[in-house]
Design a protein around this motif. Structure first.
Motif, PDB file in Angstrom:
ATOM      1  N   GLU A  88      19.028  -3.600  -7.251  1.00  0.00           N
ATOM      2  CA  GLU A  88      18.520  -2.726  -6.213  1.00  0.00           C
ATOM      3  C   GLU A  88      19.563  -2.599  -5.100  1.00  0.00           C
ATOM      4  OE1 GLU A  88      17.269  -0.198  -4.259  1.00  0.00           O
ATOM      5  OE2 GLU A  88      15.790  -0.607  -5.843  1.00  0.00           O
TER       6      GLU A  88
ATOM      7  N   SER B  19       7.187  -2.548  -6.200  1.00  0.00           N
ATOM      8  CA  SER B  19       7.957  -1.605  -7.018  1.00  0.00           C
ATOM      9  C   SER B  19       9.223  -1.215  -6.276  1.00  0.00           C
ATOM     10  CB  SER B  19       7.137  -0.343  -7.296  1.00  0.00           C
ATOM     11  OG  SER B  19       6.950   0.392  -6.097  1.00  0.00           O
ATOM     12  N   ARG B  20      10.136  -0.561  -6.995  1.00  0.00           N
ATOM     13  CA  ARG B  20      11.395  -0.130  -6.373  1.00  0.00           C
ATOM     14  C   ARG B  20      11.127   0.838  -5.231  1.00  0.00           C
ATOM     15  NH1 ARG B  20      16.655   1.373  -9.805  1.00  0.00           N
ATOM     16  NH2 ARG B  20      16.653  -0.881  -9.813  1.00  0.00           N
ATOM     17  N   GLU B  21      10.165   1.755  -5.434  1.00  0.00           N
ATOM     18  CA  GLU B  21       9.868   2.754  -4.405  1.00  0.00           C
ATOM     19  C   GLU B  21       9.300   2.088  -3.154  1.00  0.00           C
ATOM     20  OE1 GLU B  21      10.507   4.441  -8.114  1.00  0.00           O
ATOM     21  OE2 GLU B  21       8.910   3.018  -7.628  1.00  0.00           O
TER      22      GLU B  21
ATOM     23  N   GLN C  18      11.948   0.140  -1.146  1.00  0.00           N
ATOM     24  CA  GLN C  18      12.856   0.936  -0.324  1.00  0.00           C
ATOM     25  C   GLN C  18      12.231   1.383   0.988  1.00  0.00           C
ATOM     26  OE1 GLN C  18      14.288   4.088  -2.835  1.00  0.00           O
ATOM     27  NE2 GLN C  18      15.422   2.723  -4.179  1.00  0.00           N
ATOM     28  N   SER C  19      10.877   1.419   1.036  1.00  0.00           N
ATOM     29  CA  SER C  19      10.214   1.899   2.254  1.00  0.00           C
ATOM     30  C   SER C  19       9.403   0.803   2.952  1.00  0.00           C
ATOM     31  CB  SER C  19       9.281   3.063   1.897  1.00  0.00           C
ATOM     32  OG  SER C  19       8.316   2.649   0.944  1.00  0.00           O
TER      33      SER C  19
END
Length: 630
Positions: free
Chosen positions: A317, A342-344, A347-348
């Motif tokens: 990541e 999760s990756r999404e 990121q936020s």
């Protein structure tokens, strides 16, 4: 049993492993144990987060078995395991596009090349440095079928169904005749302690244990002494970053680095930080002593592993740390993120954003201490990673001042790079202007640029920025505290009214030559004008910053987009005091003036670091001028 051909790149690496006489062959064990640890990490996460694996027992361990009679060395793990598709993808092909870069970057230096093996994710193939045949038996967790992969490294491999108790992977290496050392328990244990001591899972191996003779009270032997085989754990199996800094020796930090960075070289520095309070997390970051070979590739491999409560989450990541810190290797372990993140979401996530921002500040702070307290070490760091760190000036506005303070620059008045704060000591405290020049050319060429002549006469120092990245970054860097960054072409120096009047009168005398030069050059230049900034050079170029084409190119750069649009035509500035310009002014030879116009324009372009579009034309014109002069 199905036979398959290795992918071309995989075959090339196999040949490299088989035929190279690496002095550091022991790294094969580091790589295989590292792969086993990764397999355990992945299963651990899935058992905790994926319903499909809820019924799978997670009993993590790695076993190493040496069979001296059969001359085999076996490494077995109880990790995620592989199915037939995984075997094809992981052991038959190399999906990572950086593999070609790996092959291209081989230097012939055995130690340096061996460090690349793990760095480029091709560590499994290192077992062929010591073995003439390798068998991999594996069963994927939560699946029924087991498979056996076999190869002698001859360009082919076979896959067949097999039987296996439990899930995981077992690698059996049939060692070459001269590799008996890797069957000795003391040798294997020394390698594990060197590279894999702090892998967070236990590694077991059979070892001989000496049992002394039993004697009665009179000293008479009841039972003779003997050796027993005992299965013992040979690594510490603790996550190093979870241990207090005061309890960790430097050698342990270095050993842990070798396992996560796949490197035998010592790190240049490390920083271990534990945050407690509203958000609890631990970071352990290393700075390598040498730049990773894929550092300037778009598909670079990130070096940061994310753990949540010691459970491995990801090492792929790139948002964990900014791209301008992609040289870092290490670990982030948080207690405040969900395991199934999760990756999404990652990121936020607000917690991750706070950890990231705090980590950036910590790394910049540690680098500042290094620059102040250990200049020699910082010089080594900057030589390897200075240009990467410099990218932060463009992408990280919030930390721009801190990053600037870490920069070393070439300057007009210095023979070596100087720290930014040292350069500031010589800046005029009344004007507070930091002058700089950029150009994609050699340092010596840029230092001799005509644009610097007026600074030399006034003994004003200038930042000389000749790296390609500088031409993108520094138009975006406009200020530092109360100081302004000013390109040398935009610098203004105070002139008296008498000087201005003299210059205006002098410029009028050259109106005829200006028209002749413009007529000869046509669309190649926007205009020709007189300048009084030059001392030794006859001409220089100037860009019209009000030109719509220039403004569009700058806007595209600010948006992070390149543009293929042609650069706007430059302004050609001439030096009215230069002998060559004076002779052209008085010449009536139109052909000579036309040839000289193009040669002077090309000369100015060369100083700017621009390639000539018509080199043959430049040479022909220059030869005609020389012929007339002789």
């Amino acid at each position: 049993m199905a036979k398959h051909q290795f992918q071309t790149e995989a075959n090339q690496i196999l040949n490299l492993m088989i035929h190279s006489l690496y002095s550091n062959k022991e790294i094969f064990l580091r790589e295989l144990v590292s792969n086993a640890s990764d397999a355990l990490d992945k299963l651990n996460m899935l058992v905790l987060t994926d319903a499909a694996y809820k019924g799978v027992t997670f009993a993590p361990r790695i076993d190493i078995v040496a069979n001296k009679e059969a001359k085999t060395l076996t490494i077995k793990d109880s990790g995620i395991g592989m199915n037939e598709e995984d075997l094809m993808n992981n052991l038959g092909t190399i999906a990572k596009s950086g593999t070609k870069a790996f092959l291209e970057n081989l230097t012939g230096d055995q130690k340096r090349d061996s460090n690349l093996i793990g760095q480029f994710g091709v560590g499994f193939y290192s077992c062929f440095m010591v073995a003439h045949k390798v068998e991999v038996t594996t069963k994927k967790a939560a699946q029924e079928k087991a498979y056996k992969w076999t190869s002698t490294g001859n360009g082919e491999f076979e896959i067949e169904e097999a039987t296996m108790d439990g899930h995981g992977t077992e690698i059996v290496m049939y060692l070459n005749d001269d590799e008996d050392e890797f069957l000795e328990s003391y040798r294997v244990e020394s390698i594990i302690k060197k590279y894999s001591n702090h892998i967070p899972f236990p590694i077991f191996m059979d070892k001989e244990k000496y049992i002394p003779a039993k004697k009665d009270d009179d000293g008479k032997e009841i039972e003779p002494s003997r050796n027993e085989i005992e299965n013992v754990q040979i690594n510490r199996a603790n996550a190093l970053w979870t241990i207090s800094k005061s309890e960790i020796k430097d050698e342990e930090y270095k050993d842990f680095y070798s396992s996560i960075a796949h490197s035998s070289e010592e790190p240049l520095a490390w920083m271990h930080h534990r945050a407690e309070g509203a958000i609890e997390y631990t970071t352990l970051f290393y700075i390598p002593s040498k730049a990773p070979m894929d550092m300037y590739r778009v598909d670079y491999q990130t070096g940061i592993k994310l753990y949540i409560n010691r459970v491995f989450i990801t090492d792929d990541e790139k948002e964990l740390m900014p791209t301008y810190m992609r040289f870092l290797r290490g670990v982030i372990d948080s207690k405040d993120l969900p395991l199934n993140v999760s990756r999404e979401i990652l990121q936020s996530n607000a917690v991750m954003a706070k950890i990231k921002n705090a980590s950036i500040k910590k790394v910049l702070s540690e680098l500042a201490k290094m620059a102040k307290n250990d200049k020699e070490k910082y010089d080594k760091f900057f030589k390897e990673f200075g240009n990467v760190l410099k990218e932060g000036l463009y992408s990280d506005y919030g930390n721009r001042e801190k990053i600037l303070e870490l920069m070393k620059f070439n300057t007009l008045n210095s023979g070596e790079m100087v720290m930014f704060e040292d350069f500031l000591k010589n800046v005029d405290e009344e004007k507070k202007e930091i002058y700089y020049i950029t150009g994609k050319t050699s340092l010596s060429m840029l230092k001799n640029s005509p644009a610097l002549e007026r600074f030399k006469t006034r003994n004003i120092d200038v930042l000389v920025l000749n790296e390609e990245v500088d031409t993108i970054i520094f138009p975006m860097v406009t200020e530092y505290k109360e100081y302004k960054f000013v390109h040398v072409n935009d610098a203004k120096f105070q002139e008296s009214e008498e000087e201005k009047k003299t210059e205006q009168e002098s410029a009028k005398e050259f109106e005829g030559l200006i028209k002749e030069l413009k007529d000869s050059l046509g669309e190649s230049v926007k205009s020709v004008e007189v300048t009084f900034d030059l001392v030794d050079s006859p001409v220089k170029l100037k860009v019209d910053k009000e030109d719509p084409a220039y403004m569009m190119a700058q806007m595209m750069r600010q948006m992070g987009q390149g543009t293929d649009a042609p650069a706007p035509a430059p302004i050609l500035q001439i030096n009215p005091k230069h002998e060559l310009i004076l002779k052209l002014k008085n010449s009536v030879d139109q052909n000579l003036i036309s040839d000289a116009a193009y040669v002077l324009l090309d000369q100015a372009k060369l100083f700017e670091g621009t390639e000539l579009e018509d080199t043959a034309g430049f040479i022909k014109r220059l030869n005609r001028i020389i012929t007339k002069a002789i």
